[in-house]
Design a protein around this motif. Structure first.
Motif, PDB file in Angstrom:
ATOM      1  N   VAL A 217       0.846  -1.189   0.000  1.00  0.00           N
ATOM      2  CA  VAL A 217       0.000   0.000   0.000  1.00  0.00           C
ATOM      3  C   VAL A 217       0.881   1.239   0.000  1.00  0.00           C
ATOM      4  N   GLY A 218       0.463   2.248  -0.740  1.00  0.00           N
ATOM      5  CA  GLY A 218       1.169   3.515  -0.698  1.00  0.00           C
ATOM      6  C   GLY A 218       1.193   4.057   0.725  1.00  0.00           C
ATOM      7  N   LYS A 219       2.350   4.525   1.174  1.00  0.00           N
ATOM      8  CA  LYS A 219       2.507   4.984   2.560  1.00  0.00           C
ATOM      9  C   LYS A 219       1.508   6.079   2.911  1.00  0.00           C
ATOM     10  N   ARG A 220       1.362   7.052   2.057  1.00  0.00           N
ATOM     11  CA  ARG A 220       0.447   8.160   2.353  1.00  0.00           C
ATOM     12  C   ARG A 220      -1.005   7.672   2.439  1.00  0.00           C
ATOM     13  N   VAL A 221      -1.404   6.767   1.561  1.00  0.00           N
ATOM     14  CA  VAL A 221      -2.759   6.210   1.588  1.00  0.00           C
ATOM     15  C   VAL A 221      -3.001   5.492   2.910  1.00  0.00           C
ATOM     16  N   LEU A 222      -2.030   4.673   3.331  1.00  0.00           N
ATOM     17  CA  LEU A 222      -2.173   3.933   4.583  1.00  0.00           C
ATOM     18  C   LEU A 222      -2.205   4.880   5.779  1.00  0.00           C
ATOM     19  N   GLN A 223      -1.360   5.885   5.788  1.00  0.00           N
ATOM     20  CA  GLN A 223      -1.373   6.861   6.884  1.00  0.00           C
ATOM     21  C   GLN A 223      -2.733   7.544   6.984  1.00  0.00           C
ATOM     22  N   ASN A 224      -3.282   7.955   5.863  1.00  0.00           N
ATOM     23  CA  ASN A 224      -4.585   8.605   5.873  1.00  0.00           C
ATOM     24  C   ASN A 224      -5.676   7.672   6.386  1.00  0.00           C
ATOM     25  N   ALA A 225      -5.666   6.417   5.930  1.00  0.00           N
ATOM     26  CA  ALA A 225      -6.665   5.448   6.381  1.00  0.00           C
ATOM     27  C   ALA A 225      -6.548   5.203   7.879  1.00  0.00           C
ATOM     28  N   MET A 226      -5.320   5.068   8.380  1.00  0.00           N
ATOM     29  CA  MET A 226      -5.119   4.828   9.816  1.00  0.00           C
ATOM     30  C   MET A 226      -5.633   6.007  10.643  1.00  0.00           C
ATOM     31  N   GLN A 227      -5.403   7.200  10.188  1.00  0.00           N
ATOM     32  CA  GLN A 227      -5.858   8.383  10.909  1.00  0.00           C
ATOM     33  C   GLN A 227      -7.380   8.445  10.967  1.00  0.00           C
ATOM     34  N   ILE A 228      -8.018   8.164   9.828  1.00  0.00           N
ATOM     35  CA  ILE A 228      -9.478   8.215   9.768  1.00  0.00           C
ATOM     36  C   ILE A 228     -10.091   7.124  10.632  1.00  0.00           C
ATOM     37  N   LEU A 229      -9.601   5.894  10.496  1.00  0.00           N
ATOM     38  CA  LEU A 229     -10.208   4.762  11.195  1.00  0.00           C
ATOM     39  C   LEU A 229      -9.946   4.741  12.690  1.00  0.00           C
ATOM     40  N   SER A 230      -8.851   5.344  13.124  1.00  0.00           N
ATOM     41  CA  SER A 230      -8.520   5.273  14.557  1.00  0.00           C
ATOM     42  C   SER A 230      -8.608   6.623  15.250  1.00  0.00           C
ATOM     43  N   TYR A 231      -9.100   7.632  14.546  1.00  0.00           N
ATOM     44  CA  TYR A 231      -9.135   8.986  15.115  1.00  0.00           C
ATOM     45  C   TYR A 231      -7.775   9.395  15.654  1.00  0.00           C
ATOM     46  N   GLY A 232      -6.733   8.974  14.984  1.00  0.00           N
ATOM     47  CA  GLY A 232      -5.380   9.337  15.375  1.00  0.00           C
ATOM     48  C   GLY A 232      -4.847   8.565  16.564  1.00  0.00           C
ATOM     49  N   GLU A 233      -5.583   7.543  17.033  1.00  0.00           N
ATOM     50  CA  GLU A 233      -5.166   6.786  18.221  1.00  0.00           C
ATOM     51  C   GLU A 233      -4.208   5.642  17.904  1.00  0.00           C
ATOM     52  N   LEU A 234      -4.152   5.200  16.662  1.00  0.00           N
ATOM     53  CA  LEU A 234      -3.292   4.078  16.282  1.00  0.00           C
ATOM     54  C   LEU A 234      -1.918   4.619  15.934  1.00  0.00           C
ATOM     55  N   ASP A 235      -0.931   4.218  16.709  1.00  0.00           N
ATOM     56  CA  ASP A 235       0.420   4.744  16.520  1.00  0.00           C
ATOM     57  C   ASP A 235       1.336   3.619  16.063  1.00  0.00           C
ATOM     58  N   ILE A 236       1.481   3.484  14.748  1.00  0.00           N
ATOM     59  CA  ILE A 236       2.356   2.468  14.174  1.00  0.00           C
ATOM     60  C   ILE A 236       3.434   3.189  13.390  1.00  0.00           C
ATOM     61  N   ASP A 237       4.675   2.827  13.651  1.00  0.00           N
ATOM     62  CA  ASP A 237       5.809   3.408  12.941  1.00  0.00           C
ATOM     63  C   ASP A 237       5.896   2.757  11.562  1.00  0.00           C
ATOM     64  N   LEU A 238       5.604   3.519  10.528  1.00  0.00           N
ATOM     65  CA  LEU A 238       5.609   2.985   9.172  1.00  0.00           C
ATOM     66  C   LEU A 238       6.983   3.047   8.520  1.00  0.00           C
ATOM     67  N   GLU A 239       8.016   3.280   9.309  1.00  0.00           N
ATOM     68  CA  GLU A 239       9.392   3.298   8.798  1.00  0.00           C
ATOM     69  C   GLU A 239      10.128   1.997   9.108  1.00  0.00           C
ATOM     70  N   THR A 240       9.631   1.194  10.029  1.00  0.00           N
ATOM     71  CA  THR A 240      10.350   0.011  10.500  1.00  0.00           C
ATOM     72  C   THR A 240       9.433  -1.213  10.450  1.00  0.00           C
ATOM     73  N   TRP A 241       9.859  -2.322  11.076  1.00  0.00           N
ATOM     74  CA  TRP A 241       9.042  -3.530  11.193  1.00  0.00           C
ATOM     75  C   TRP A 241       8.110  -3.367  12.375  1.00  0.00           C
ATOM     76  N   THR A 242       6.864  -3.758  12.195  1.00  0.00           N
ATOM     77  CA  THR A 242       5.903  -3.802  13.288  1.00  0.00           C
ATOM     78  C   THR A 242       5.183  -5.126  13.185  1.00  0.00           C
ATOM     79  N   VAL A 243       4.960  -5.783  14.307  1.00  0.00           N
ATOM     80  CA  VAL A 243       4.181  -7.012  14.329  1.00  0.00           C
ATOM     81  C   VAL A 243       2.963  -6.753  15.198  1.00  0.00           C
ATOM     82  N   LEU A 244       1.789  -6.885  14.596  1.00  0.00           N
ATOM     83  CA  LEU A 244       0.537  -6.775  15.341  1.00  0.00           C
ATOM     84  C   LEU A 244       0.137  -8.178  15.764  1.00  0.00           C
ATOM     85  N   HIS A 245      -0.026  -8.371  17.047  1.00  0.00           N
ATOM     86  CA  HIS A 245      -0.422  -9.684  17.560  1.00  0.00           C
ATOM     87  C   HIS A 245      -1.948  -9.723  17.609  1.00  0.00           C
TER      88      HIS A 245
END
Length: 192
Positions: free
Chosen positions: A141-169
């Motif tokens: 996914v395009g980084k900007r598209v994903l950032q926008n979707a995350m902001q809308i869906l979580s009201y800015g509460e979801l804090d995932i670093d899109l520069e590194t590896w993240t594992v969601l359990h």
């Protein structure tokens, strides 16, 4: 917003006219069945990385790709063990559900659990080692598209670093839901 502790319902006003038909008309799908490893190496559109065959014997692979603006999905399956390396991509984020057919894969030397969701950020190289008969599903996914979707869906509460590896359990059902969506994008039907 309604918050019951377990389920949160969000009522969102009209954000704008979505032209879904325009994007769906741009959806392109390819399916390749490959019997030569050399063909697999060059089959993924836009891939700048490399594959190394670790198994001996005849190679068989299948690659399904769906592509549209700001989104690419793929399902890759081989009968062989592969080492995959690729450069970081500063414009795209890769989302990979860990499923029964991919849980033996080692990501940057780490083995993840069934149900985890791996998010490979824009500053991290792609590096994994699959076992024979693995199947990897991924959304790019395009980084900007994903950032926008995350902001809308979580009201800015979801804090995932899109520069590194993240594992969601998550639970395996969450990863399976993403897996099914990727499969539907790639071939229009759910495989069992």
């Amino acid at each position: 917003m309604y918050d019951s502790g377990k389920i949160r319902t969000v009522i969102v006003g009209k954000i704008g006219q979505m032209e879904a038909g325009d994007h769906l008309s741009q959806l392109k799908r390819i399916t390749l069945r490959l019997s030569r490893f050399e063909d697999f190496r060059y089959a993924i559109p836009g891939w700048r990385g490399e594959f190394t065959l670790l198994s001996k014997g005849a190679f068989e692979g299948k690659l399904e790709v769906a592509q549209m603006p700001h989104l690419r999905a793929f399902v890759a399956e081989t009968n062989s063990s592969l080492l995959t390396k690729g450069p970081a991509d500063e414009n795209s984020v890769t989302i990979i559900p860990i499923t029964r057919r991919s849980q033996a894969t080692r990501w940057q030397g780490r083995q993840l659990e069934l149900g985890d969701i791996l998010i490979r950020g824009t500053g991290i190289e792609y590096h994994n080692c699959t076992e024979s008969c693995a199947q990897i599903e991924a959304l790019i996914v395009g980084k900007r598209v994903l950032q926008n979707a995350m902001q809308i869906l979580s009201y800015g509460e979801l804090d995932i670093d899109l520069e590194t590896w993240t594992v969601l359990h998550t639970n395996p059902e969450g990863a399976m839901l993403i897996q099914r969506q990727i499969q539907m994008l790639c071939h229009g039907a759910i495989s069992h």
